[in-house]
Design a protein around this motif. Structure first.
Motif, PDB file in Angstrom:
ATOM      1  N   ARG A  53      11.881  66.922  40.046  1.00 52.60           N
ATOM      2  CA  ARG A  53      10.829  67.541  40.862  1.00 52.60           C
ATOM      3  C   ARG A  53       9.556  66.687  40.924  1.00 52.60           C
ATOM      4  N   GLU A  54       9.220  66.039  39.821  1.00 55.57           N
ATOM      5  CA  GLU A  54       8.020  65.217  39.788  1.00 55.57           C
ATOM      6  C   GLU A  54       8.182  64.012  40.730  1.00 55.57           C
ATOM      7  N   HIS A  55       9.364  63.421  40.666  1.00 58.52           N
ATOM      8  CA  HIS A  55       9.658  62.288  41.543  1.00 58.52           C
ATOM      9  C   HIS A  55       9.567  62.720  43.017  1.00 58.52           C
ATOM     10  N   LEU A  56      10.124  63.884  43.320  1.00 59.35           N
ATOM     11  CA  LEU A  56      10.098  64.388  44.702  1.00 59.35           C
ATOM     12  C   LEU A  56       8.665  64.602  45.164  1.00 59.35           C
ATOM     13  N   LYS A  57       7.868  65.226  44.291  1.00 58.74           N
ATOM     14  CA  LYS A  57       6.476  65.502  44.641  1.00 58.74           C
ATOM     15  C   LYS A  57       5.725  64.206  44.938  1.00 58.74           C
ATOM     16  N   ASN A  58       5.987  63.197  44.120  1.00 61.19           N
ATOM     17  CA  ASN A  58       5.324  61.905  44.327  1.00 61.19           C
ATOM     18  C   ASN A  58       5.698  61.259  45.661  1.00 61.19           C
ATOM     19  N   ARG A 132      15.598  49.876  56.908  1.00 62.90           N
ATOM     20  CA  ARG A 132      14.753  50.281  55.775  1.00 62.90           C
ATOM     21  C   ARG A 132      15.188  51.660  55.276  1.00 62.90           C
ATOM     22  N   PRO A 133      16.404  51.731  54.716  1.00 66.57           N
ATOM     23  CA  PRO A 133      16.864  53.048  54.244  1.00 66.57           C
ATOM     24  C   PRO A 133      16.021  53.518  53.067  1.00 66.57           C
ATOM     25  N   LYS A 134      15.516  54.754  53.140  1.00 62.74           N
ATOM     26  CA  LYS A 134      14.587  55.215  52.103  1.00 62.74           C
ATOM     27  C   LYS A 134      14.978  56.565  51.494  1.00 62.74           C
ATOM     28  N   ILE A 135      15.947  57.242  52.081  1.00 63.61           N
ATOM     29  CA  ILE A 135      16.265  58.590  51.591  1.00 63.61           C
ATOM     30  C   ILE A 135      16.673  58.551  50.120  1.00 63.61           C
ATOM     31  N   LYS A 136      17.506  57.592  49.764  1.00 61.96           N
ATOM     32  CA  LYS A 136      17.953  57.460  48.377  1.00 61.96           C
ATOM     33  C   LYS A 136      16.746  57.311  47.431  1.00 61.96           C
ATOM     34  N   THR A 137      15.807  56.463  47.812  1.00 57.52           N
ATOM     35  CA  THR A 137      14.628  56.232  46.967  1.00 57.52           C
ATOM     36  C   THR A 137      13.755  57.480  46.877  1.00 57.52           C
ATOM     37  N   TYR A 138      13.486  58.126  48.012  1.00 56.95           N
ATOM     38  CA  TYR A 138      12.602  59.288  47.996  1.00 56.95           C
ATOM     39  C   TYR A 138      13.202  60.432  47.185  1.00 56.95           C
ATOM     40  N   LEU A 139      14.551  60.538  47.240  1.00 56.46           N
ATOM     41  CA  LEU A 139      15.200  61.611  46.478  1.00 56.46           C
ATOM     42  C   LEU A 139      15.474  61.202  45.036  1.00 56.46           C
ATOM     43  N   GLY A 140      15.373  59.914  44.762  1.00 53.20           N
ATOM     44  CA  GLY A 140      15.672  59.424  43.411  1.00 53.20           C
ATOM     45  C   GLY A 140      17.156  59.472  43.095  1.00 53.20           C
ATOM     46  N   LEU A 141      17.999  59.248  44.110  1.00 53.89           N
ATOM     47  CA  LEU A 141      19.453  59.270  43.890  1.00 53.89           C
ATOM     48  C   LEU A 141      19.886  58.000  43.175  1.00 53.89           C
ATOM     49  N   LYS A 142      20.864  58.143  42.297  1.00 51.91           N
ATOM     50  CA  LYS A 142      21.321  56.961  41.556  1.00 51.91           C
ATOM     51  C   LYS A 142      22.780  56.625  41.825  1.00 51.91           C
ATOM     52  N   ARG A 143      23.365  57.258  42.812  1.00 53.60           N
ATOM     53  CA  ARG A 143      24.793  57.051  43.059  1.00 53.60           C
ATOM     54  C   ARG A 143      25.085  55.674  43.652  1.00 53.60           C
ATOM     55  N   GLU A 144      26.250  55.167  43.335  1.00 56.29           N
ATOM     56  CA  GLU A 144      26.616  53.858  43.876  1.00 56.29           C
ATOM     57  C   GLU A 144      27.231  53.958  45.259  1.00 56.29           C
ATOM     58  N   LYS A 145      27.959  55.051  45.492  1.00 57.95           N
ATOM     59  CA  LYS A 145      28.636  55.186  46.786  1.00 57.95           C
ATOM     60  C   LYS A 145      27.654  55.643  47.860  1.00 57.95           C
ATOM     61  N   SER A 146      27.787  55.047  49.045  1.00 58.71           N
ATOM     62  CA  SER A 146      26.882  55.437  50.131  1.00 58.71           C
ATOM     63  C   SER A 146      27.499  55.093  51.471  1.00 58.71           C
ATOM     64  N   LEU A 147      26.714  55.290  52.514  1.00 55.39           N
ATOM     65  CA  LEU A 147      27.178  54.957  53.862  1.00 55.39           C
ATOM     66  C   LEU A 147      27.549  53.470  53.969  1.00 55.39           C
ATOM     67  N   ASN A 148      26.933  52.631  53.143  1.00 57.32           N
ATOM     68  CA  ASN A 148      27.279  51.206  53.172  1.00 57.32           C
ATOM     69  C   ASN A 148      28.783  51.007  52.945  1.00 57.32           C
ATOM     70  N   ASP A 149      29.332  51.776  51.999  1.00 55.03           N
ATOM     71  CA  ASP A 149      30.764  51.643  51.692  1.00 55.03           C
ATOM     72  C   ASP A 149      31.628  52.214  52.821  1.00 55.03           C
ATOM     73  N   VAL A 150      31.110  53.265  53.462  1.00 57.34           N
ATOM     74  CA  VAL A 150      31.857  53.862  54.592  1.00 57.34           C
ATOM     75  C   VAL A 150      31.910  52.848  55.731  1.00 57.34           C
ATOM     76  N   LEU A 151      30.759  52.234  56.030  1.00 62.71           N
ATOM     77  CA  LEU A 151      30.702  51.267  57.132  1.00 62.71           C
ATOM     78  C   LEU A 151      31.544  50.025  56.832  1.00 62.71           C
ATOM     79  N   ALA A 152      31.652  49.702  55.548  1.00 69.21           N
ATOM     80  CA  ALA A 152      32.477  48.552  55.158  1.00 69.21           C
ATOM     81  C   ALA A 152      33.964  48.911  55.164  1.00 69.21           C
ATOM     82  N   GLY A 153      34.270  50.181  55.392  1.00 72.56           N
ATOM     83  CA  GLY A 153      35.669  50.621  55.435  1.00 72.56           C
ATOM     84  C   GLY A 153      36.280  50.806  54.060  1.00 72.56           C
ATOM     85  N   ASP A 154      35.436  50.889  53.007  1.00 69.87           N
ATOM     86  CA  ASP A 154      35.968  50.966  51.646  1.00 69.87           C
ATOM     87  C   ASP A 154      36.244  52.388  51.181  1.00 69.87           C
ATOM     88  N   ILE A 155      35.493  53.352  51.687  1.00 71.29           N
ATOM     89  CA  ILE A 155      35.695  54.737  51.242  1.00 71.29           C
ATOM     90  C   ILE A 155      35.627  55.690  52.434  1.00 71.29           C
TER      91      ILE A 155
END
Ligand SMILES: Nc1ncnc2c1ncn2[C@@H]1O[C@H](COP(=O)(O)OP(=O)(O)O)[C@@H](O)[C@H]1O
Ligand SMILES: [Mg+2]
Length: 272
Positions: A53-58, A132-155
């Motif tokens: 929550r603190e990260h989100l508020k910031n 300039r993808p920023k959603i991951k940073t603003y939410l503080g997500l730490k996951r490795e999988k993302s749209l990058n892998d979908v676009l690369a055809g990996d997942i």
């Protein structure tokens, strides 16, 4: 340009713009009731993560907690957006701006959360700012999988989705910038991703956080594939010519509304 004037004028009448003290986003669309039946998503395949929550508020993400009084502005925006989308049968919403830093990502995340808090709708938020993808940073997500892998055809797309522990909200983050982003956004692959996300659940609203219109071809490439557009204008950040240039790329029929962000507010000391 006239449409912007009308929109800003409407906001002024609601007492939402042009007063000293606090900086706030202003929703300009229509008002009305929200309707529909209770909907729930089965998240058996989607990772659920708790956000800080603190990260989100910031990062100005205020709508995470349903009853946070500071997010009232996004609830008004939600009501207006949903009503207009329902009236027109729209299910996909692009959020863009003339220039960078207008507050698109902040508005996108808060709006998606606010929609999801309403029991009748599910919301999906997709990071389509491939430069300039920023959603991951603003939410503080730490996951490795993302749209990058979908676009690369990996997942598969479902593997890249994450639920930030709000019922009925799914995020599709982009972890890092994508090369040749405007070509990617013009591709058949992206078109089929958008169609897939749109068609899978009829009660779902899919929000695409886009790059600014004037910075590159990216937004222009993808706008025709998305039902409607919410334009975020950073107060004092775009001149008239830039706004006019930007409007030329948005078909009249698909402009849902304008958010005048970072504007001054009167006595609303609890906001920002
Ligand atoms: N209403 C607001 N008042 C003050 N600062 C804001 C507001 N909305 C966003 N910001 C800040 O402006 C910067 C750009 O916001 P961001 O959402 O990343 O813009 P964009 O996605 O349009 O580039 C961020 O530092 C954000 O915290
Ligand atoms: Mg952004």
């Amino acid at each position: 340009m006239e449409r912007i004037k009308v929109a800003v004028e409407k906001a002024r009448k609601q007492g939402l713009v042009d007063s000293p003290a606090h900086r706030s986003p202003v929703a300009v669309a229509t008002t009305g009731a929200e309707s529909g039946e209770f909907v729930d998503i089965n998240y058996s395949q989607t990772d659920i993560v708790e956000l800080d929550r603190e990260h989100l508020k910031n990062h100005r993400i205020l709508a995470y907690d349903k009853d946070n009084q500071s997010s009232w502005m996004f609830d008004i925006l939600r009501t207006q957006v949903l009503q207009k989308m329902e009236e027109n049968g729209w299910r996909t919403l692009a959020i863009t701006s003339p220039n960078p830093e207008a507050g698109k990502t902040v508005v996108s995340i808060n709006l998606a959360m606010s929609i999801a808090h309403q029991t009748q709708r599910t919301a999906m938020l997709v990071d389509f700012d491939l430069r300039r993808p920023k959603i991951k940073t603003y939410l503080g997500l730490k996951r490795e999988k993302s749209l990058n892998d979908v676009l690369a055809g990996d997942i598969d797309i479902a593997e890249a989705m994450v639920n930030p522990n709000i019922p009925r909200l799914v995020i599709l983050p982009t972890n890092k910038p994508v090369a040749k982003s405007s070509e990617v956004l013009s591709s058949k692959r992206v078109e089929s991703i958008i169609t897939d996300l749109r068609e899978r659940y009829s009660e779902r609203v899919v929000i695409f956080d886009l790059p600014p219109i004037l910075a590159a071809d990216d937004a222009i490439a993808v706008l025709p594939k998305i039902d409607c557009v919410l334009l975020v204008i950073g107060n004092g950040m775009s001149n008239q010519r830039e706004i006019e240039d930007c409007m030329r790329h948005i078909p009249d029929a698909s402009l849902l509304g304008v958010v005048l962000n970072k504007s001054e507010m009167p006595t609303r000391t609890y906001y920002y």
